[in-house]
Scaffold this active site. Sequence first.
Site, PDB file in Angstrom:
ATOM      1  N   PRO A  92       0.806  -1.207   0.000  1.00 36.36           N
ATOM      2  CA  PRO A  92       0.000   0.000   0.000  1.00 36.36           C
ATOM      3  C   PRO A  92       0.841   1.259   0.000  1.00 36.36           C
ATOM      4  O   PRO A  92       1.855   1.338   0.696  1.00 36.36           O
ATOM      5  CB  PRO A  92      -0.807  -0.099   1.293  1.00 36.36           C
ATOM      6  CG  PRO A  92      -0.293  -1.286   2.012  1.00 36.36           C
ATOM      7  CD  PRO A  92       0.913  -1.772   1.344  1.00 36.36           C
ATOM      8  N   GLU A  93       0.401   2.237  -0.762  1.00 38.46           N
ATOM      9  CA  GLU A  93       1.028   3.556  -0.790  1.00 38.46           C
ATOM     10  C   GLU A  93       0.105   4.519  -0.034  1.00 38.46           C
ATOM     11  O   GLU A  93      -0.872   4.088   0.583  1.00 38.46           O
ATOM     12  CB  GLU A  93       1.247   3.988  -2.242  1.00 38.46           C
ATOM     13  CG  GLU A  93       1.960   2.914  -3.074  1.00 38.46           C
ATOM     14  CD  GLU A  93       2.157   3.288  -4.526  1.00 38.46           C
ATOM     15  OE1 GLU A  93       2.262   4.485  -4.827  1.00 38.46           O
ATOM     16  OE2 GLU A  93       2.201   2.377  -5.376  1.00 38.46           O
TER      17      GLU A  93
END
Length: 283
Positions: free
Chosen positions: A2-3
Site C-alpha cells: 500500500p502507498e
Amino acid sequence: MPELPEVETIRRTLIEKIQNQVIEEIICYHPDVLVNPDGISLDNWLIKDIRRRGKYLLFDLQKDIICNPKPAARDYCVMMVHLRMTGKLLLEEKIVEPAKHTHVRFVLSNGGSLDFNDTRRFGRVTLFPPGQEFNDCGFATLGPEPLGDDFTIDYLINTCKRYGKSSIKGVLLNQKAIAGIGNIYADESLFRAGIFPERKAGELSHAKITLLHQKVREVLTEAIGHRGTSFRDYVDGLGNKGFFQLHLAVYQKDGDPCLACGTTIEKIKVAGRSTHFCPHCQK
DNA sequence: GCCAGCCTGTTG
DNA sequence: CAACAGGCTGGC
C-alpha cells in the site's frame, strides 16, 4: 503494497470502527513482526487516535485506567505499523482462528479483533514510548506530506535540484524527498505530467516541476477518493477493495495502447523498479 | 546510485 | 523452473 492512498483509506476505515475501543491484549504469533525493545505492556490500551505519516500508521494508545487523574509517561505509547508490500490490517467482528499469515492480533473490547496479516512478512508493528517513534530512522527522515502545506512548488524545485543526478522517478520514490509515493503513483503522476521517468531531476524546467507538483497531488487525491488501488491483494480495514485500478493510465498497462495517443505503453526498469510509460506522451 | 536481501505466492 | 510483485535497508 500500500502507498499513501491505501494507507489513508485503511486509517479512515479503522478510525470509524475502533477509535475509543480498548485493545485488551496483543497476541504475537511471529516474534519478528512485533518489535518492542522497551518492553511496553501488551494489554489494556485505549485507542485514542490513528494517524498516518507517509506509508506509516500511528496508533496513539493510552492505558485504559478508569480513574487516573495523573497518568504517567508509561500510560501512553505509540504503535507504529508499516505494511510494506503485502501487509493488511483486518477487523474481525468475532474471535476466529488466526489466518495463515496473521502474525499479530489485537484483541478488542467489542469481542472482535484487529489482525495484522502479512504474506511476505516484510511489515512491522513497533511499540514506542511516547514521542520515541522518531527512533525509527525511516520515520525520522520522512520528507513532507505531498498533500500537506509543506509540499510547495518551491520545495519540489529545490528537491529536484538537490537530487539532480537521480531520475525523477527515483526522487518521487524517495521517502526522504516526499513521503508516501510508491511505484503506482510515481508512474501515474509522471504520465499525467508528461515526463519520461528516467529524466534527471536536475534537468526539468520549473514549468515541468510545477506541473508535476500539481499532478502528484491530483493523482493521490483522486486515488483516495476511489479508496485506493486494488491491483493484486490490497484491501482496506474492512476487507473491501479500492477502485482506482479502473483509472490507471500506465501502471501495469504495458502492451496496451495509450488512452491519450494510442502508442503502445512500455515497461522498463528505473530506480530498480518496474516502470510503465507512454513513449510518445512522456519526454 | 545500484543491488542483494528480507519472504511467500503467483505467473509465464 | 525463473522471474516478478504495491517497500525499505544496508553495504558497496
